[in-house]
Design an enzyme around this catalytic site. Structure first.
Site, PDB file in Angstrom:
ATOM      1  N   HIS A 115     -27.283   5.821  28.200  1.00 14.41           N
ATOM      2  CA  HIS A 115     -26.421   4.755  28.731  1.00 14.41           C
ATOM      3  C   HIS A 115     -25.372   4.251  27.740  1.00 14.41           C
ATOM      4  O   HIS A 115     -24.468   3.510  28.123  1.00 14.41           O
ATOM      5  CB  HIS A 115     -27.269   3.598  29.279  1.00 14.41           C
ATOM      6  CG  HIS A 115     -26.724   3.024  30.545  1.00 14.41           C
ATOM      7  ND1 HIS A 115     -27.478   2.246  31.402  1.00 14.41           N
ATOM      8  CD2 HIS A 115     -25.484   3.099  31.115  1.00 14.41           C
ATOM      9  CE1 HIS A 115     -26.722   1.880  32.437  1.00 14.41           C
ATOM     10  NE2 HIS A 115     -25.516   2.374  32.278  1.00 14.41           N
ATOM     11  N   ASP A 143     -30.182  -1.244  36.782  1.00 12.07           N
ATOM     12  CA  ASP A 143     -30.943  -0.847  35.593  1.00 12.07           C
ATOM     13  C   ASP A 143     -32.216  -1.693  35.505  1.00 12.07           C
ATOM     14  O   ASP A 143     -32.228  -2.836  35.979  1.00 12.07           O
ATOM     15  CB  ASP A 143     -30.054  -1.119  34.351  1.00 12.07           C
ATOM     16  CG  ASP A 143     -30.427  -0.313  33.122  1.00 12.07           C
ATOM     17  OD1 ASP A 143     -31.611  -0.082  32.899  1.00 12.07           O
ATOM     18  OD2 ASP A 143     -29.498   0.063  32.362  1.00 12.07           O
ATOM     19  N   HIS A 145     -33.027  -2.472  32.594  1.00 15.11           N
ATOM     20  CA  HIS A 145     -32.660  -3.147  31.344  1.00 15.11           C
ATOM     21  C   HIS A 145     -31.266  -3.757  31.437  1.00 15.11           C
ATOM     22  O   HIS A 145     -30.426  -3.257  32.187  1.00 15.11           O
ATOM     23  CB  HIS A 145     -32.670  -2.132  30.186  1.00 15.11           C
ATOM     24  CG  HIS A 145     -33.922  -1.308  30.120  1.00 15.11           C
ATOM     25  ND1 HIS A 145     -34.021  -0.068  30.707  1.00 15.11           N
ATOM     26  CD2 HIS A 145     -35.120  -1.571  29.541  1.00 15.11           C
ATOM     27  CE1 HIS A 145     -35.238   0.417  30.493  1.00 15.11           C
ATOM     28  NE2 HIS A 145     -35.925  -0.462  29.794  1.00 15.11           N
ATOM     29  N   ASP A 147     -29.188  -3.961  28.734  1.00 19.94           N
ATOM     30  CA  ASP A 147     -28.328  -3.205  27.816  1.00 19.94           C
ATOM     31  C   ASP A 147     -27.179  -4.056  27.277  1.00 19.94           C
ATOM     32  O   ASP A 147     -26.030  -3.606  27.187  1.00 19.94           O
ATOM     33  CB  ASP A 147     -27.789  -1.933  28.501  1.00 19.94           C
ATOM     34  CG  ASP A 147     -28.895  -0.929  28.837  1.00 19.94           C
ATOM     35  OD1 ASP A 147     -30.016  -1.073  28.294  1.00 19.94           O
ATOM     36  OD2 ASP A 147     -28.646  -0.018  29.641  1.00 19.94           O
ATOM     37  N   HIS A 160     -27.887   2.611  23.191  1.00 25.69           N
ATOM     38  CA  HIS A 160     -27.941   2.559  24.671  1.00 25.69           C
ATOM     39  C   HIS A 160     -28.463   1.218  25.192  1.00 25.69           C
ATOM     40  O   HIS A 160     -28.346   0.950  26.387  1.00 25.69           O
ATOM     41  CB  HIS A 160     -28.735   3.750  25.263  1.00 25.69           C
ATOM     42  CG  HIS A 160     -30.225   3.626  25.195  1.00 25.69           C
ATOM     43  ND1 HIS A 160     -31.058   4.314  26.046  1.00 25.69           N
ATOM     44  CD2 HIS A 160     -31.033   2.907  24.371  1.00 25.69           C
ATOM     45  CE1 HIS A 160     -32.333   4.018  25.766  1.00 25.69           C
ATOM     46  NE2 HIS A 160     -32.332   3.185  24.750  1.00 25.69           N
ATOM     47  N   ASP A 249     -28.340   3.367  36.010  1.00 30.40           N
ATOM     48  CA  ASP A 249     -29.353   3.934  35.112  1.00 30.40           C
ATOM     49  C   ASP A 249     -30.535   4.326  35.998  1.00 30.40           C
ATOM     50  O   ASP A 249     -31.088   3.482  36.714  1.00 30.40           O
ATOM     51  CB  ASP A 249     -29.758   2.851  34.100  1.00 30.40           C
ATOM     52  CG  ASP A 249     -30.753   3.337  33.055  1.00 30.40           C
ATOM     53  OD1 ASP A 249     -31.556   4.235  33.354  1.00 30.40           O
ATOM     54  OD2 ASP A 249     -30.742   2.760  31.941  1.00 30.40           O
ATOM     55  N   ASP A 251     -33.436   4.701  35.456  1.00 28.82           N
ATOM     56  CA  ASP A 251     -34.690   3.968  35.242  1.00 28.82           C
ATOM     57  C   ASP A 251     -34.755   2.669  36.032  1.00 28.82           C
ATOM     58  O   ASP A 251     -35.777   1.971  36.014  1.00 28.82           O
ATOM     59  CB  ASP A 251     -34.989   3.769  33.741  1.00 28.82           C
ATOM     60  CG  ASP A 251     -34.113   2.741  33.041  1.00 28.82           C
ATOM     61  OD1 ASP A 251     -33.604   1.808  33.683  1.00 28.82           O
ATOM     62  OD2 ASP A 251     -33.951   2.874  31.803  1.00 28.82           O
ATOM     63  N   GLU A 294     -29.267   8.530  31.996  1.00 34.29           N
ATOM     64  CA  GLU A 294     -30.667   8.437  31.543  1.00 34.29           C
ATOM     65  C   GLU A 294     -31.632   9.355  32.285  1.00 34.29           C
ATOM     66  O   GLU A 294     -32.852   9.199  32.174  1.00 34.29           O
ATOM     67  CB  GLU A 294     -31.171   6.985  31.549  1.00 34.29           C
ATOM     68  CG  GLU A 294     -30.403   6.032  30.620  1.00 34.29           C
ATOM     69  CD  GLU A 294     -30.725   6.189  29.130  1.00 34.29           C
ATOM     70  OE1 GLU A 294     -31.662   6.931  28.780  1.00 34.29           O
ATOM     71  OE2 GLU A 294     -30.004   5.576  28.311  1.00 34.29           O
TER      72      GLU A 294
HETATM   73  N1  LIG Z   1     -30.256   2.385  28.696  1.00 32.79           N
HETATM   74  C1  LIG Z   1     -31.528   2.122  28.459  1.00 32.79           C
HETATM   75  N2  LIG Z   1     -32.480   2.848  28.994  1.00 32.79           N
HETATM   76  N3  LIG Z   1     -31.786   1.101  27.659  1.00 32.79           N
HETATM   77  C2  LIG Z   1     -33.084   0.686  27.223  1.00 32.79           C
HETATM   78  C3  LIG Z   1     -32.992  -0.425  26.239  1.00 32.79           C
HETATM   79  C4  LIG Z   1     -34.321  -0.900  25.755  1.00 32.79           C
HETATM   80  C5  LIG Z   1     -34.298  -2.096  24.840  1.00 32.79           C
HETATM   81  N4  LIG Z   1     -33.812  -3.263  25.514  1.00 32.79           N
HETATM   82  C6  LIG Z   1     -33.438  -1.796  23.610  1.00 32.79           C
HETATM   83  O1  LIG Z   1     -32.438  -2.439  23.427  1.00 32.79           O
HETATM   84  O2  LIG Z   1     -33.755  -0.955  22.824  1.00 32.79           O
HETATM   85 MN   LIG Z   2     -29.460   1.422  30.873  1.00 29.44          MN
HETATM   86 MN   LIG Z   3     -32.576   1.303  31.592  1.00 29.56          MN
END
Ligand SMILES: NC(=[NH2+])NCCC[C@H](N)C(=O)O
Ligand SMILES: [Mn+2]
Ligand SMILES: [Mn+2]
Length: 324
Positions: A115, A143, A145, A147, A160, A249, A251, A294
């Site tokens: 990402h 997502d 998350h 991010d 990411h 994303d 996920d 992702e």
């Molecule tokens: N694009 C993603 N899958 N991001 C996951 C981030 C996980 C966590 N918040 C981090 O900053 O490390």
């Molecule tokens: Mn993401």
């Molecule tokens: Mn994510």
């Protein structure tokens, strides 16, 4: 029988022309395999489906870009960020690839990659939309998350987890080799950002979302109101006269539907809910670009085919595929 019309975004001069950027980049996180996703998605027939079933005119250089020439020999951590120069150089190049399609009024589809590449894609569309239409664009970020970690508060140092911080200027860096190339025309306003599907947001990120009043719909909101109402509220926040960049994303989906991804989180969207979000965003007629990121076919190998199929389904839905 004639094909159902794929509605074109009214902001594009060539709404049926699709610029495709295949980004085999994995430097924004630490797991190998995410660089293989564009190849896997394309080999599974995604672009053929878009061409033959949805009638798009595909513009693609037939290259999966790995940005190897952009990866410096030395890339020490900076402000806690891992591989900052590699990610900066790759995303700077992605930004101009996306911009070049978007400035011609084509829809831009980017297949990631992790990402972090959104630093490139969103800055590229944002700049093109500003130049062509003299207006700001909105971002819908689907997502698990947010991010939006500022480097200093990131728990992992993985970039990411930071793209939205750089894209909104909550994080700033002036060094030209570490995101200093991001100029005002690349930036997105925190008011024009909407999240859907969140369920694993870091402490510092929660604080930022609250302090900046960033619109976010978590899985809790989806459980409470249903996906229909949540998408309605998300789109109402953006308003009907704003071009939209959708950054999806995989996920965001529950691992049941998309197990092959680097940071899976249980309790996510069903594939149908993910597709529904994409369908509704398409129906606005305001969508100008989409990222799918992702997908990591080397993780949970038994689920890889399913994850790829889910990814293809999301893209088709965003590009106007309908159930009837
Ligand atoms: N694009 C993603 N899958 N991001 C996951 C981030 C996980 C966590 N918040 C981090 O900053 O490390
Ligand atoms: Mn993401
Ligand atoms: Mn994510």
């Amino acid at each position: 029988m004639t094909l159902p019309p794929t509605i074109a975004s009214r902001f594009l001069s060539h709404p049926n022309h699709l610029g495709v950027v295949a980004v085999g980049f994995n430097g924004g996180q630490c797991k190998k395999g995410v660089e293989a996703a564009p190849m896997a998605l394309i080999e599974s027939g995604l672009l053929t489906q878009l061409r033959e079933d949805l009638d798009y005119d595909i513009h693609h250089d037939n290259i999966i870009h790995y940005y190897e020439q952009d990866i410096p020999a030395e890339d020490p951590d900076h402000r806690g960020m891992k591989k900052p120069r590699a990610v900066s150089a790759a995303t700077e190049r992605i930004s101009s690839q996306v911009y070049n399609y978007a400035k011609d009024g084509k829809f831009v589809l980017t297949l990631g990659g992790d990402h972090s590449i959104a630093i490139g894609t969103i800055s590229g569309t944002s700049k093109a939309i500003r130049e062509r239409l003299g207006r700001e664009m909105a971002v819908i970020w689907v997502d698990a998350h947010a991010d939006i970690n500022v480097p200093e508060m990131s728990p992992s140092g993985n970039i990411h987890g930071m793209p939205m911080a750089f894209l909104t200027r909550l994080a700033r860096e002036d060094r030209p080799d570490i995101f200093g190339w991001l100029k005002d025309e690349h930036i997105v306003s925190t008011r024009k950002l909407v999240y859907i599907g969140l369920r694993d947001v870091d402490r510092g990120e929660k604080k930022l979302l609250r302090e900046h009043g960033i619109k976010a719909f978590s899985m809790h909101d989806i459980d409470r109101h249903g996906i229909g109402r949540v998408v309605e509220m998300a789109l109402a926040h953006i308003g009907n006269d704003t071009p939209i960049h959708l950054s999806f994303d995989v996920d965001a989906l529950d691992p049941q539907w998309a197990p092959s991804t680097g940071t899976p989180v249980r309790g996510g969207l069903t594939l149908r809910e993910g597709d529904f979000i994409c369908e509704c965003v398409h129906e606005t007629g305001n969508l100008v670009a989409m990222d799918l990121v992702e997908v990591n076919p080397s993780l949970e190998a038994v689920g890889a085919a399913e994850t790829i199929r889910a990814g293809c389904s999301l893209v088709r839905s965003a590009l106007g595929d309908t159930l009837l």
